[in-house]
Every structure is written in C-alpha cells, then in structure tokens.
Design a protein around this motif. Sequence first.
Motif, PDB file in Angstrom:
ATOM      1  N   GLU A  60       0.949  -1.138   0.208  1.00  0.00           N
ATOM      2  CA  GLU A  60       0.283   0.036  -0.192  1.00  0.00           C
ATOM      3  C   GLU A  60       1.208   1.320   0.271  1.00  0.00           C
ATOM      4  OE1 GLU A  60      -3.562  -0.393   0.221  1.00  0.00           O
ATOM      5  OE2 GLU A  60      -2.659  -2.266  -0.425  1.00  0.00           O
ATOM      6  N   SER A  62      -0.626   4.612   1.808  1.00  0.00           N
ATOM      7  CA  SER A  62      -0.834   5.182   2.881  1.00  0.00           C
ATOM      8  C   SER A  62       0.431   4.844   3.948  1.00  0.00           C
ATOM      9  CB  SER A  62      -2.234   4.035   2.923  1.00  0.00           C
ATOM     10  OG  SER A  62      -2.717   4.838   5.166  1.00  0.00           O
ATOM     11  N   GLU A 135      -7.933   8.086   4.212  1.00  0.00           N
ATOM     12  CA  GLU A 135      -8.309   7.606   2.572  1.00  0.00           C
ATOM     13  C   GLU A 135      -8.973   7.216   2.527  1.00  0.00           C
ATOM     14  OE1 GLU A 135      -4.156   5.051   0.427  1.00  0.00           O
ATOM     15  OE2 GLU A 135      -5.444   4.134   2.325  1.00  0.00           O
ATOM     16  N   ARG A 136     -10.187   6.208   3.892  1.00  0.00           N
ATOM     17  CA  ARG A 136     -11.870   5.885   3.040  1.00  0.00           C
ATOM     18  C   ARG A 136     -12.616   6.232   4.070  1.00  0.00           C
ATOM     19  NH1 ARG A 136     -11.345   1.555  -0.820  1.00  0.00           N
ATOM     20  NH2 ARG A 136     -13.931   2.244  -0.252  1.00  0.00           N
ATOM     21  N   ARG A 566      -8.783  10.685  -4.318  1.00  0.00           N
ATOM     22  CA  ARG A 566      -9.058  10.131  -3.294  1.00  0.00           C
ATOM     23  C   ARG A 566      -7.934  11.740  -2.259  1.00  0.00           C
ATOM     24  NH1 ARG A 566     -11.622  12.801   1.280  1.00  0.00           N
ATOM     25  NH2 ARG A 566     -11.208  12.296   2.988  1.00  0.00           N
ATOM     26  N   THR A 580      -5.234   0.469  -7.005  1.00  0.00           N
ATOM     27  CA  THR A 580      -6.691   0.194  -6.520  1.00  0.00           C
ATOM     28  C   THR A 580      -7.484   1.893  -6.512  1.00  0.00           C
ATOM     29  OG1 THR A 580      -6.803  -1.975  -5.622  1.00  0.00           O
ATOM     30  CG2 THR A 580      -8.338  -0.477  -5.549  1.00  0.00           C
ATOM     31  N   ILE A 582      -9.058   5.054  -5.714  1.00  0.00           N
ATOM     32  CA  ILE A 582     -10.214   5.655  -4.841  1.00  0.00           C
ATOM     33  C   ILE A 582     -11.087   6.459  -4.785  1.00  0.00           C
ATOM     34  CG2 ILE A 582     -10.534   6.614  -2.325  1.00  0.00           C
ATOM     35  CD1 ILE A 582      -8.169   5.111  -1.106  1.00  0.00           C
ATOM     36  N   SER A 583     -12.232   6.176  -5.241  1.00  0.00           N
ATOM     37  CA  SER A 583     -12.241   7.766  -5.754  1.00  0.00           C
ATOM     38  C   SER A 583     -12.610   8.910  -4.987  1.00  0.00           C
ATOM     39  CB  SER A 583     -13.840   7.226  -6.794  1.00  0.00           C
ATOM     40  OG  SER A 583     -14.289   6.378  -7.645  1.00  0.00           O
ATOM     41  N   ASP A 640     -20.955   1.343  -5.065  1.00  0.00           N
ATOM     42  CA  ASP A 640     -19.676   0.299  -4.009  1.00  0.00           C
ATOM     43  C   ASP A 640     -20.509  -0.115  -2.556  1.00  0.00           C
ATOM     44  OD1 ASP A 640     -18.342  -0.928  -2.534  1.00  0.00           O
ATOM     45  OD2 ASP A 640     -17.150   0.418  -2.398  1.00  0.00           O
TER      46      ASP A 640
END
Length: 802
Positions: A60, A62, A135-136, A566, A580, A582-583, A640
């Motif tokens: 990752e 992050s 991030e999410r 994002r 991947t 992230i929108s 999602d």
Amino acid sequence: MFKCISRLRPALLPTFYAPNRRHLPLGLVRNMDTSTTTTTTTTGTASGSQPQFKNSLSKEKSPYLLQHAANPVNWYPWGEEAFQKAKEEDKIIFLSVGYSTCHWCHVMERESFENKEIGDLLNKHFVSIKVDREERPDVDRVYMTFIQATSGGGGWPMSVWLTPDLKPLIGGTYFAPTDRFGRPGFATILQRIASQWTEKKDDMKQRSMAIMEALLKNTAVKQTDLKVAIGQEAIETCYRQMSQRYDSQYGGFGDAPKFPQPVNFNFMFRYHDLKRTTKRSQEINQSLSEGAAASSADDGDENQALSMCLHTLKTMAKRGMNDHLGLGFHRYSTDRYWHVPHFEKMLYDQAQLAVSYMDAYQLSKDDSLADVARDILNYVDRDLHDQAGGFYSAEDADSFPSHDSKDKKEGAFCVWEESELNSLLSSETLASKPSITLADIFNYHYGVNKDGNVDFDQDPHGELKGQNVLIIRGNLAKTADHLGIDEESTATALYKAKDILFQARLQRPRPHLDDKMITAWNGLMLSAYARAGQVLRDDRFTQIAVRAAEFIKKELYDENTNTLFRTAYKADAKATERPTLISGFTDDYAFLIRGLLDLYEACFDEELIKWAEELQQTQDKLFWDDSDGGAGYFSVAANDPNILLRLKEDQDGAEPSPNSVSALNLIQLSDYLDHEPYREMARALLNTFHERLQKIPIALPEMMCAVMNLEKPSTQIFICGSNDSSDTKKLLDVVHAHFIPNKILVVTDGKNNEYLNTKLKILSTLEKKEGKATAYVCENYTCNLPVNSPVDLDKHLAQSMG
C-alpha cells in the motif's frame, strides 16, 4: 494553466517565526534552512533494517497502512481479497480503523498489534483488515455510526468485529492488551468473540441483521413535509446556544478538551455581519419614515458575537496550542486554558484557522491577527507543501525525545526543560543591559519554570514531567516592563532566542509526516491561500493557490469522466499508479469547488468558474439524493456494494460537513451563473436538515451560514477594468479590506469574460467612467451609482456593511 493578476508587490519570505514585524529589523526576516532536518521511521525500526514480519499492507501507499506492514498480524487492506477469505473460511472480520498521526492508534499498535501472541490469536480466528480513515472515510463513517449508536461515543483507533458479509457485531475504540481494573483486555475479548462465533454463529448473524436494519432506519434523512423556511428564529437559537457555551475567561465554546472548531467562528462572524447590516437597514428606513418604530435589532448581540471570537482567537494564538517556534496550530487543547495541546498538526486545521484569522483581521483591522494567519500559511508552505504543489495531511504528535530513544513521547519535539533553554540562551546578553540574558527574557515571556509548567492533571501519563509548553500569559509590554527594558529590544531579543531554539529543535528527531495528499483538505488549503492573496495582499500566497489547483487537476482529476480521486502520495508521478484507485467523496468535490470559487476572486480566470460548475454537475450526479422526498448529498456514491450505509453528513465539527459547504457553493454558483435551480437545490438541502437546524443548530454552524446567505441577498461587485491595471488593483484592495461573506466579485474588460458574459447579462452593460477602472456594487437587487475612486468605494462599502 490558471492565470492570476500580479500585485507587483515584493513577496514576504517564509519565516520560522512571525512576531509583530513592525518592531523588527528587516534583516532578521529570512528564509529558514531545513537542511539539518532529521527523519526517523514511524515505528522506531532502524532505517534499512529488515522487518521480522511482512503482511499485505506492504504493497500500500498510505503512511498509516505502511506503519502496520511489519506487524505479526496478517493484515489486509479493505478489499475483495480479504472479503473473499472471510467468506471462504467463514471467519469474523476484525476491522481496525485509524490514521497515521493518531496517538492512541500508536499505543494500541505497540501494545497489541506488535505482540506476537495477540497476532497469532488474530491470524487464527479472524481476517484482519486495517483501514486509513482519511483514505476511506466511507468505511469509517459506516462503522463509526454503529459505534456511536451502540456506545454513545466514538474515536480512534476504532475496533469493530464484522460478519463475513460486513455487518457489524460488536465494537469499541482502544482496548488495553491485558485485563485491567475489572475490564477484559484485547486478548480476552478476541478469545470470547471467537468462542461465541463457534458456539452461537446463527444468533450472531441474526443480531447483525437486526443491527443493520436499525441503522438503516435511523439514519434515513428526508425533506420535511412542512416546507417551512429556516430563518431568523433558528439563527438566533444557534447564537444563543453557542454564546451559552462561551468561556468568557479563556475563550472558546465549551470546556476541556477544547477544540478550535473554525465552523463556530464562521457562524459568529456572519451573525455579526447579518445583525449589523440589518441594524443599518432599519436605521435607514427609520430615517426615511417619520415616526417609525425603534430598531428591533439587539444593539449588543452583533458586537458580542465578534468580541467572543476575537478574544478566543487572540488567546489561542498566545497559548500552547500555537507552536511559537515552528508555527502552525496543534490539534486541540487538553485543558480549558489552551495550554497543553494534543500535539499533532492537521492540514484541515491550518486551512480553516488561517481563514478565521483573516476574517477576524478584516473585521477588527488588528494587524496581529493578520500576522497569525501569515504564520500558519508559512508553516504549511514550509513543512506540509509538496514540491509538486499539493499539501500533506498531518504531522504526528509523538516523536523520539532523542536519537537513541527507543520509545516515542507525545510533544517531545516541541517541549523544553528549563536547563536546556538556559544552556542555549544564557551566553548572549543585551548590549544595553548586560545583566539580562536571552534566557531571562525568553523564559519569563513564555512561562518557563524550573520544574516544568505542566500540572499533573494536565499530564496523567507523565510524558511532560519537567517539561515546558511555551505559553504567553502576558504580552510584550509586560515582559519589557518586568525586565526594565524597551519593547523594541524585547522583541528583537525574543526573535533571536526563537531563531536559536528553532535551529536547535531541528536537530531533534522529527515527528512522523503523513505525506498523503487528500483532495478535500487540499481544497480547504486552496481556499486559505486564495483568501490570503486577497486579504493579506501577498501575491506569493495566490501563486501557491494556483499551483495547488494545477496539482489537483493534474494528479487528482480524470478529465475524461470529470471525476476526482481521493488521494495522491508523495513522489507519485500520477495518482493512477495506485494499485486500486479511490474515487472522490462528496467532501472532495464540495471543498474543492469552494476553493476554486475563492481562487477565482483572487485571479478572475473564468476557467476556474467553469471547472467549479463541471465539478458541481458531477457531484450532483454521483451524490444527490433524487429519491422521492429526497434532497441533499450522500457522502458516497451508490456504486460500491461493500458500503452498507449511504449517509448524509449532518454535523459541522473539525471539518464542515460536505452538505453545509455544498449549500453555500450552490448559492454562490447560482449568483455567478444566474442559475436559479442551484438556489432551489440549496433550499431543498436545508429543508432536509430542517428539524436539526431548528432544534440544535449549534451542531451545524456552517450550514447556518447558508441559512443566513439565503436570508440576505448576495452583494454583487463588478469592476470594469483591465485585470493587470493599477487602478483595478486599487479598487480590489478596497473590496478585500472589507468582510463581505456573501458576495460575488467579477473583473471584466469585455474581453476576459466570454463565458460569464453568457451567464451574467449585466456584464455587457458596464463601462469605465472617465477612462478609469470603475466599480459597480449591487445590493438587494439594486445597483448603486458607479464609482472609480477607491475612497468613494471604501465609503460605500463601509456604509452598506453597517
């Protein structure tokens, strides 16, 4: 890409420290050398050493996820691989959510996630997923809603156990590793949950379904059937609720812990503006109508609202939340005195507080408030600004006290023992009074004590024992008087002392930097720099804002789909290099649109308005609730299947809610584009939150700003003149000297507004008077006589603003 007019002013150099510069010799304001900065890894593992364990998080980007990549826990990122494993093995998911500068996240990692025995328990009985909440936020929001609904509180680290189909079962925040004080520890909880899943699996699944049904029912938000305007009563209720929480001694709204919450300042400043203009309007009507009733406006409320904010902001700037050496503000104060902070520094705080101090400066004309805003922006430019133009997320609260330390402590980078200060500052004395050293002046001014200045009840874990958090309880005059010297010598001595200490502090291990660049927070920072270019009349800040907009468009935007991403990361060539994508979420769109509208009023490049409109259209398409009776924005899109709740954020806290910012954006876009449907959308959005706005408007102070904007029609200011002409700039300087929160501002010469000319028909009718740049001010749907004198424009704006 974007073009801005230049003020042709010498740019101020970024400094490590910004006192009242009027007392300083010019030669002391200089660039800061950070070449000696020392970096350390987050976990304390020596750089270059090989970790004993390695899990899936190592792939990752992050910083928070990478911090856990060497844990003995077999962590997975949020995604299909982990979900499929949980389903195939029929295991409960353990979801751990945090962020890289979270103090208690570090504590739980050190105590539990780096513990091999606990790691073995997690690996045997669970599928473990680690999520960076920044991030999410969509994942965080769903399960934080569950935590708050079941426990009445929440926080990070967030620990939640889920069924394999992602429904929540049980959760909490931080858990101690072992049983303590009659409470089960993390290891015990893991064993109990694993045992229950083996013995009572069907019961647990049924309970999880009931939990989800209750959450879906209780979080649904629709427009009220009562299409009642939310107006003056709610505004007054918000003011009353906020003023009742005001701490008249130390400032702030509420008791310890004290958060700055700039959304409160936004409301109170706009309340002050609304009341003073209402009062002015009543006075005018009264003078035109003989025998009219006396003014109903409360003469004191508008001034009280302003004074509460000014007192709070000035106190915050003097106390320990403000980093007096390195600049910028720490996250919050653990006490009511703004003395001992939680030492992390967040980008969104810097962005919003810079705007608050600029608003306060416009309203008060107090130069010290402008100095604080400059300090914040110089800190961000120096320490949180990527060379590509974007802004990093945060600096950690924790760091190693020395390079050979094995354990981090909160605030170690920022606090001082008196002996260390004396060692660094006692060798230099004042020429005019050799008996006084820099240490004498500095230690008195910043409240330094031999045994430290932090009380035990402010430091229950003992991390600050014997340490001093720099705090000003008096002022420059008081320090000078105490030592029997003049203020200019005092200011110069303090500056020299700070320079010495700042360079010494650079030799310490630095806190961890979260170099993740978030679109929403970059949008907030874009607003701050754009506003600074206007209010502080410094073209350097405007150019930083332009570069930020260009960075976002290049790295965080897909021109083919007109959608945002994002996050981007330090040294990334392109955000699409992430495994991947992230929108973007609603706040990414809303905060960026606000930033673009603010930057337009610094640049007058209508490409910014066009991009803001395009992003608004995408936001409406992805997030607007168009169901029967629906209105307002969901925080996430509908595409999602792994996000079980689509929520509409309805609280303005550390950040404003995207619905609040969107309401303001829609109102401003409706004025810029003469597009009434946007204003109607804003009304529908506010109506969706009608009950909350009426009963507890203090929870939504930023949304109350939108309510006030609908109550008071916008001020339209059109300047007919060339963008780069000196007479245009003089008129703009007058406009930016005034606090006019609900306005649109357009500069037109008939050539640079091809797009806006099609939207605002009035632009084609404007012309210069006497060959000079001319200002047209329109209020309450009426345009005043044009003026081309800065003095006349200033008089008119001062009168109209009350």
